[in-house]
Design a protein around this motif. Structure first.
Motif, PDB file in Angstrom:
ATOM      1  N   SER A  80     -21.062  -9.314 -55.736  1.00 32.51           N
ATOM      2  CA  SER A  80     -19.627  -8.975 -55.491  1.00 32.51           C
ATOM      3  C   SER A  80     -19.095  -8.781 -56.722  1.00 32.51           C
ATOM      4  O   SER A  80     -17.968  -7.842 -56.937  1.00 32.51           O
ATOM      5  N   GLU A  81     -19.553  -9.474 -57.979  1.00 30.52           N
ATOM      6  CA  GLU A  81     -18.904  -9.119 -59.341  1.00 30.52           C
ATOM      7  C   GLU A  81     -19.026  -7.756 -59.778  1.00 30.52           C
ATOM      8  O   GLU A  81     -18.235  -6.892 -60.027  1.00 30.52           O
ATOM      9  N   GLU A  82     -20.065  -7.074 -59.285  1.00 33.55           N
ATOM     10  CA  GLU A  82     -20.569  -5.664 -59.605  1.00 33.55           C
ATOM     11  C   GLU A  82     -19.845  -4.780 -58.701  1.00 33.55           C
ATOM     12  O   GLU A  82     -19.382  -3.654 -59.236  1.00 33.55           O
ATOM     13  N   VAL A  83     -19.657  -5.069 -57.465  1.00 28.31           N
ATOM     14  CA  VAL A  83     -18.689  -4.241 -56.892  1.00 28.31           C
ATOM     15  C   VAL A  83     -17.375  -4.016 -57.236  1.00 28.31           C
ATOM     16  O   VAL A  83     -16.642  -2.829 -57.433  1.00 28.31           O
ATOM     17  N   ILE A  84     -16.628  -5.245 -57.471  1.00 25.64           N
ATOM     18  CA  ILE A  84     -15.463  -5.313 -58.144  1.00 25.64           C
ATOM     19  C   ILE A  84     -15.326  -4.359 -59.521  1.00 25.64           C
ATOM     20  O   ILE A  84     -14.339  -3.646 -59.800  1.00 25.64           O
ATOM     21  N   LEU A  85     -16.343  -4.560 -60.423  1.00 17.85           N
ATOM     22  CA  LEU A  85     -16.364  -3.878 -61.663  1.00 17.85           C
ATOM     23  C   LEU A  85     -16.703  -2.234 -61.382  1.00 17.85           C
ATOM     24  O   LEU A  85     -16.033  -1.517 -61.976  1.00 17.85           O
ATOM     25  N   ARG A  90     -14.450   3.128 -61.476  1.00 19.79           N
ATOM     26  CA  ARG A  90     -14.020   4.551 -60.708  1.00 19.79           C
ATOM     27  C   ARG A  90     -12.531   4.694 -60.971  1.00 19.79           C
ATOM     28  O   ARG A  90     -12.068   5.935 -61.187  1.00 19.79           O
ATOM     29  N   SER A  91     -11.670   3.643 -60.794  1.00 16.50           N
ATOM     30  CA  SER A  91     -10.359   3.813 -60.957  1.00 16.50           C
ATOM     31  C   SER A  91      -9.905   4.283 -62.248  1.00 16.50           C
ATOM     32  O   SER A  91      -9.014   5.225 -62.518  1.00 16.50           O
ATOM     33  N   LEU A  92     -10.659   3.832 -63.372  1.00 11.38           N
ATOM     34  CA  LEU A  92     -10.367   4.301 -64.778  1.00 11.38           C
ATOM     35  C   LEU A  92     -11.030   5.583 -64.879  1.00 11.38           C
ATOM     36  O   LEU A  92     -10.170   6.501 -65.786  1.00 11.38           O
ATOM     37  N   ALA A 113     -10.981  11.632 -73.776  1.00  9.46           N
ATOM     38  CA  ALA A 113     -11.140  11.229 -72.186  1.00  9.46           C
ATOM     39  C   ALA A 113     -12.512  11.408 -71.889  1.00  9.46           C
ATOM     40  O   ALA A 113     -12.864  10.748 -70.880  1.00  9.46           O
ATOM     41  N   LYS A 114     -12.845  12.751 -71.951  1.00  4.82           N
ATOM     42  CA  LYS A 114     -14.466  13.168 -71.341  1.00  4.82           C
ATOM     43  C   LYS A 114     -15.531  12.318 -71.832  1.00  4.82           C
ATOM     44  O   LYS A 114     -16.239  12.003 -71.237  1.00  4.82           O
ATOM     45  N   ALA A 115     -15.425  11.982 -73.232  1.00  2.00           N
ATOM     46  CA  ALA A 115     -16.291  11.171 -73.568  1.00  2.00           C
ATOM     47  C   ALA A 115     -16.374   9.758 -73.137  1.00  2.00           C
ATOM     48  O   ALA A 115     -17.544   9.126 -72.947  1.00  2.00           O
ATOM     49  N   LYS A 116     -15.199   9.178 -72.885  1.00  2.00           N
ATOM     50  CA  LYS A 116     -15.121   7.804 -72.171  1.00  2.00           C
ATOM     51  C   LYS A 116     -15.793   8.047 -70.940  1.00  2.00           C
ATOM     52  O   LYS A 116     -16.255   6.839 -70.393  1.00  2.00           O
ATOM     53  N   ILE A 117     -15.107   8.807 -70.030  1.00  2.00           N
ATOM     54  CA  ILE A 117     -15.817   9.149 -68.868  1.00  2.00           C
ATOM     55  C   ILE A 117     -17.239   9.102 -68.418  1.00  2.00           C
ATOM     56  O   ILE A 117     -17.754   8.651 -67.747  1.00  2.00           O
ATOM     57  N   GLU A 118     -17.787   9.932 -69.426  1.00  2.00           N
ATOM     58  CA  GLU A 118     -19.388  10.004 -69.617  1.00  2.00           C
ATOM     59  C   GLU A 118     -19.895   8.634 -69.895  1.00  2.00           C
ATOM     60  O   GLU A 118     -20.962   8.277 -69.125  1.00  2.00           O
ATOM     61  N   LYS A 119     -19.378   8.064 -70.696  1.00  2.00           N
ATOM     62  CA  LYS A 119     -19.836   6.335 -71.118  1.00  2.00           C
ATOM     63  C   LYS A 119     -19.644   5.511 -69.859  1.00  2.00           C
ATOM     64  O   LYS A 119     -20.544   4.702 -69.219  1.00  2.00           O
ATOM     65  N   LEU A 120     -18.547   5.621 -69.027  1.00  2.00           N
ATOM     66  CA  LEU A 120     -18.032   4.794 -67.955  1.00  2.00           C
ATOM     67  C   LEU A 120     -19.047   5.103 -66.896  1.00  2.00           C
ATOM     68  O   LEU A 120     -19.705   4.413 -66.145  1.00  2.00           O
TER      69      LEU A 120
END
Length: 352
Positions: A80-85, A90-92, A113-120
């Protein structure tokens, strides 16, 4: 699936069959309940993959392929914690995707922003997922050609048929309501005619379901004797035309077969027949038209350029005969032959 019936008719008919099978003690595979919510305008109707079992028998409805035969049924389990995370990630990512130069951001901000997206995304992909095998699909065959349902046991088809789509109206069938319409409505009214039609269809539907049930229960006959079904392989003969190479010449109705590929889609194995014509100066010329798959009819249409081999006269006549000499083409004749082929039939045998 027949071209005369659309996808939604088969879908509704399969759901109606599935609901009736459950009442009769069958176990469904790949059934999804109706989760539609009209208050929120959410549409997710019931549907069924067409597989059910009972006492070792398998009923298969509207399945052209058996891609799920014997496969595992898997349930994905998330913490459940992983689902919330994962939802927060995805929202970020969605918000960072809006950081672009055409939205007023600088080039450096867009690259950050693109670099952060890749990390996420890498972080989201690394989140663990647990898989649990809950069941297995039964072993089954696809529906036989031109059939929309069948019942099988131990790999032997014991009953088959078509005409499933017509039962699509049984999904929302209201017997009491239609019987009431017959009593209260005028005979010339639409409601009376529809009620009469659907009540008649309901009887056909019950007969169809009884046929499936009886096929699954016919290992024991009405006289109490036991039976078993087995596949018996027999050899049958089919009469068909074949092109047989033979000596020939340029003359009316002479046939020839293509041994090498030519231009304009003229493929290897095509068979043509010569038609003789007379020109203005009395000189004969020939037009060759391709024969159909049964080698009975000439294909003279212009839609396919390969239907006509060309006008054989003059210099082209010399080229044509050269192709005969080199083996690119070969004279042939159409002969009627009997071709043996194996046929499997289901035979009912008494035990003991």
């Amino acid at each position: 699936m027949s071209s005369n019936n659309n996808y939604y008719e088969f879908k509704d008919a399969k759901v109606a069959i599935a609901m009736e099978l459950v009442k009769r003690g069958w176990k469904l595979y790949g059934f999804h309940e109706d989760k539609s919510d009209w208050m929120t305008d959410y549409w997710s109707p019931a549907w069924w993959e067409g597989i059910a079992t009972k006492d070792g028998f398998v009923v298969v409805v509207d399945c052209r392929w058996n891609d799920k035969s014997g496969k595992e049924i898997i349930q994905h389990i998330y913490n459940s914690e992983e689902v919330i995370l994962l939802a927060k990630t995805r929202s970020l990512i969605e918000r960072l995707s809006e950081v672009r130069q055409d939205r007023g951001a600088s080039a450096a901000e867009e690259q950050t922003a693109k670099a952060k997206i890749e990390k996420l995304r890498a972080k989201a992909n690394n989140q663990t997922e647990k898989i649990k095998v809950t069941d297995h699909y039964p072993e089954y065959q696809p529906n036989p050609p031109r059939m929309s349902w069948h019942v099988e046991k131990d790999g032997v088809i014991i009953a088959k048929g078509n005409g499933v789509a017509k039962f699509s109206d049984m999904k929302y069938f209201d017997k009491e309501g239609y019987e009431k319409d017959l009593k209260e409505c005028d005979k010339d009214s639409y409601r009376y005619e529809r009620a009469e039609k659907l009540l008649k269809l309901a009887k056909q539907f019950e007969k169809f379901m009884n046929k499936i049930d009886s096929a699954a229960g016919c290992m024991i006959g009405g006289n109490g004797k036991a039976y078993v079904y087995t596949n018996v392989e027999t050899v049958e003969y089919k009469t068909e035309n074949k092109a047989v190479e033979c000596p020939g010449s340029l003359r009316a109705n002479q046939c020839f077969v293509v041994k090498s590929c030519f231009n304009h889609g003229i493929g290897k194995g095509y068979v043509y027949q010569l038609n003789e014509h007379e020109g203005v100066n009395g000189e004969k010329y020939y037009i060759a038209y391709r024969l159909d798959k049964k080698l009975k009819k000439q294909l003279t249409g212009n839609a396919n350029p390969a239907n006509c081999f060309g006008y054989i006269s003059g210099s082209y006549k010399e080229r044509f005969l050269k192709w005969i000499e080199t083996g690119a083409l070969a004279w042939c004749e159409i002969q009627e032959v009997k071709t043996p082929y194996k046929v499997q039939k289901c035979v009912k045998k008494k035990i003991g």
